[in-house]
Design a protein around this motif. Structure first.
Motif, mmCIF file in Angstrom:
data_model
loop_
_atom_site.group_PDB
_atom_site.id
_atom_site.type_symbol
_atom_site.label_atom_id
_atom_site.label_comp_id
_atom_site.label_asym_id
_atom_site.label_seq_id
_atom_site.Cartn_x
_atom_site.Cartn_y
_atom_site.Cartn_z
ATOM 1 N N GLU A 157 -32.186 27.273 55.697
ATOM 2 C CA GLU A 157 -32.900 28.259 55.789
ATOM 3 C C GLU A 157 -32.838 28.143 53.530
ATOM 4 O O GLU A 157 -33.442 29.026 53.349
ATOM 5 C CB GLU A 157 -31.944 29.573 56.231
ATOM 6 C CG GLU A 157 -33.031 30.998 55.892
ATOM 7 C CD GLU A 157 -32.736 31.477 57.132
ATOM 8 O OE1 GLU A 157 -32.473 33.008 56.736
ATOM 9 O OE2 GLU A 157 -32.182 31.965 58.004
ATOM 10 N N GLN A 158 -31.477 28.216 53.388
ATOM 11 C CA GLN A 158 -31.169 27.937 51.747
ATOM 12 C C GLN A 158 -31.449 26.493 51.881
ATOM 13 O O GLN A 158 -32.701 27.750 49.787
ATOM 14 C CB GLN A 158 -29.613 28.257 51.521
ATOM 15 C CG GLN A 158 -28.547 28.659 52.857
ATOM 16 C CD GLN A 158 -27.358 28.592 51.541
ATOM 17 O OE1 GLN A 158 -26.900 28.234 50.478
ATOM 18 N NE2 GLN A 158 -26.225 28.681 52.319
ATOM 19 N N LEU A 159 -32.008 25.857 52.005
ATOM 20 C CA LEU A 159 -33.149 25.177 50.840
ATOM 21 C C LEU A 159 -34.334 25.361 51.527
ATOM 22 O O LEU A 159 -34.985 25.400 50.575
ATOM 23 C CB LEU A 159 -33.327 23.708 51.895
ATOM 24 C CG LEU A 159 -31.758 22.601 51.279
ATOM 25 C CD1 LEU A 159 -31.300 21.584 52.223
ATOM 26 C CD2 LEU A 159 -31.168 22.958 49.837
ATOM 27 N N ALA A 160 -34.624 25.806 52.454
ATOM 28 C CA ALA A 160 -35.924 26.306 52.470
ATOM 29 C C ALA A 160 -36.379 27.866 51.262
ATOM 30 O O ALA A 160 -37.718 27.650 50.625
ATOM 31 C CB ALA A 160 -36.263 26.741 54.043
ATOM 32 N N ARG A 161 -36.106 28.522 51.519
ATOM 33 C CA ARG A 161 -35.892 29.263 50.257
ATOM 34 C C ARG A 161 -36.481 29.293 48.908
ATOM 35 O O ARG A 161 -36.943 29.783 47.878
ATOM 36 C CB ARG A 161 -34.809 30.763 50.600
ATOM 37 C CG ARG A 161 -35.107 31.768 51.837
ATOM 38 C CD ARG A 161 -33.430 32.142 52.201
ATOM 39 N NE ARG A 161 -33.799 33.454 52.600
ATOM 40 C CZ ARG A 161 -34.833 34.396 53.389
ATOM 41 N NH1 ARG A 161 -35.125 34.650 51.990
ATOM 42 N NH2 ARG A 161 -35.069 34.814 54.874
#
Length: 332
Positions: free
Chosen positions: A236-240
Motif C-alpha cells: 500500500e505504501q508503494l502504491a500511494r
C-alpha cells in the motif's frame, strides 16, 4: 509485487566473515558492506582472501560439554567457507586455517583464500562461513552431535563477477537493521535502498521467526502468516507513492501511465490496475482506466481511501496463509 524473505541475511551472532584486503577493480554495493561488484568483468584470474572471526561464546549452546578449548572439540569441528554460484553451476567448501597468532581465548580467527578464473565463473558468487562437525560425539538432547551438523554460520557475502545491475522486477529484499524513527517499531520501508527493514531492537524471537530459513512446516507457515500483513502494508505504501509519481503533473491535466514508472512502483501500479479494472479486455485498457480514474478527483479519492486498502489484501496471500497456519495449530 513479491518480497524475498531475508533468510539469506540470517546468521548466528558471533560469526563474521569478511573479504580480507582489497579486490582490485571492485566497489561496494549497498551500505552494509556485504556485497562487492566488479566495475568491469575481469579478464584474468584473481585471488580472494577471507577472514572468519568467531566469538568463543557462540558454541556454548551447541556442544554438549561447552568446552570449546578442549582438544576433543578442536578435533571434531572444522571451519569452512561455503561458496555457490548458480550461474556458474559451482558450489563447494574450502577449509579455513586457524590464525593462532591473532586468536585469543575470547575469539578465534580463521583465514583462507580462493582463486577465481573468470573463464569459468559468471554472475555472482555467494560466500558463507560455517562451523561444521566432522566427527560425531555422544548424543545429548538439544545439542547438535551428529557428523556434518552445522554448529554456526555467518552472514552471507556476495561478489559479482559480472558488474551488478539492479533488479528490474518488483522485488524487495528483507534485512535486519537499525530503525530509530520511533520506539516499538517492528519494520520500515527503506525507500532509499528499497528494502524492508526489520528492527534489530525487536525481540530476538520475533527476528528469528521472521527471518527463519525453514522451507516447510509450522515455523515456515508462522513466518509467512506473520509477514503477510507487512507485505500488505508495504504494498500500500508503494502504491500511494506510485500514484504520486503518476500525478506529478496533474496541475497540467496530465497523468502518467504506470508503464512509465520505475520498479517496484511499476509492478505495484500495474497489479492494482489489473485487479481494479479486470472488466477491461486488455492490460493496456486496464492501465488507461487507472490513468483516467486518477485524473478525476472524486474517483481518485475513492481509489486511494476506499478501494486501495481492499485491493492490496486481494493481491496478498493473507487469507490462504492464515487458513494454513490456523489448520496446523488447531490440529497439532
Amino acid at each position: 509485487m513479491s518480497i524475498k524473505f531475508g533468510f539469506k541475511e540470517k546468521a548466528d551472532l558471533g560469526m563474521e566473515l569478511n573479504f580480507l584486503g582489497n579486490i582490485k577493480g571492485t566497489e561496494k554495493i549497498g551500505q552494509d558492506g556485504n556485497v562487492l561488484s566488479f566495475k568491469e568483468r575481469p579478464s584474468k584470474s584473481f585471488n580472494i582472501s577471507f577472514s572468519l572471526v568467531i566469538d568463543a561464546d557462540l558454541f556454548s549452546g551447541v556442544i554438549p560439554d561447552g568446552d570449546i578449548h578442549s582438544q576433543k572439540f578442536i578435533d571434531s569441528v572444522e571451519m569452512k567457507l561455503f561458496y555457490e554460484s548458480v550461474n556458474s553451476r559451482q558450489r563447494g567448501l574450502i577449509s579455513l586455517a586457524k590464525d593462532t597468532a591473532s586468536s585469543s581465548s575470547k575469539s578465534f580467527i580463521y583465514k583462507g583464500d580462493m582463486t577465481i578464473d573468470p573463464k569459468y565463473w559468471f554472475g555472482e558468487i555467494s560466500y558463507k562461513g560455517i562451523a561444521i562437525r566432522i566427527k560425531e560425539c555422544h548424543e545429548k538432547e538439544g545439542f547438535k552431535t551428529a557428523k556434518n551438523s552445522i554448529l554456526g554460520s555467518s552472514k552471507e557475502k556476495r561478489l559479482y563477477i559480472d558488474p551488478f545491475k539492479p533488479s528490474s522486477g518488483g522485488q524487495l529484499d528483507v534485512k535486519i537493521g537499525e530503525i530509530d524513527d520511533y520506539t516499538g517499531v517492528l519494520y520500515k520501508l527503506d525507500k532509499k535502498n528499497m528494502v524492508v527493514l526489520l528492527n534489530n531492537k525487536a525481540p530476538k524471537r520475533v527476528q528469528q521467526i521472521l527471518s527463519c530459513e525453514y522451507q516447510r512446516g509450522l515455523k515456515a507457515s508462522l513466518r509467512d502468516a506473520l509477514f503477510e500483513p507487512i507485505v500488505i502494508d508495504v504494498t500500500e505504501q508503494l502504491a500511494r507513492e506510485a500514484f504520486q509519481l503518476m500525478l506529478a503533473n496533474i496541475e497540467d491535466g496530465y497523468v502518467d501511465s504506470p508503464l512509465n514508472l520505475v520498479e517496484p512502483y511499476k509492478s505495484v501500479a500495474c497489479d492494482i490496475a489489473e485487479l481494479l479494472f479486470q472488466n477491461q479486455e486488455t492490460n493496456e485498457e486496464m492501465y488507461q482506466a487507472l490513468v483516467n480514474d486518477l485524473a478525476d478527483e472524486d474517483s481518485r479519492i475513492r481509489i486511494i481511501n476506499q478501494e486501495l486498502p481492499m485491493i492490496v489484501q486481494s493481491l496478498s496471500k493473507v487469507e490462504k496463509l492464515y487458513n494454513s497456519i490456523s489448520k496446523q495449530v488447531l490440529e497439532s
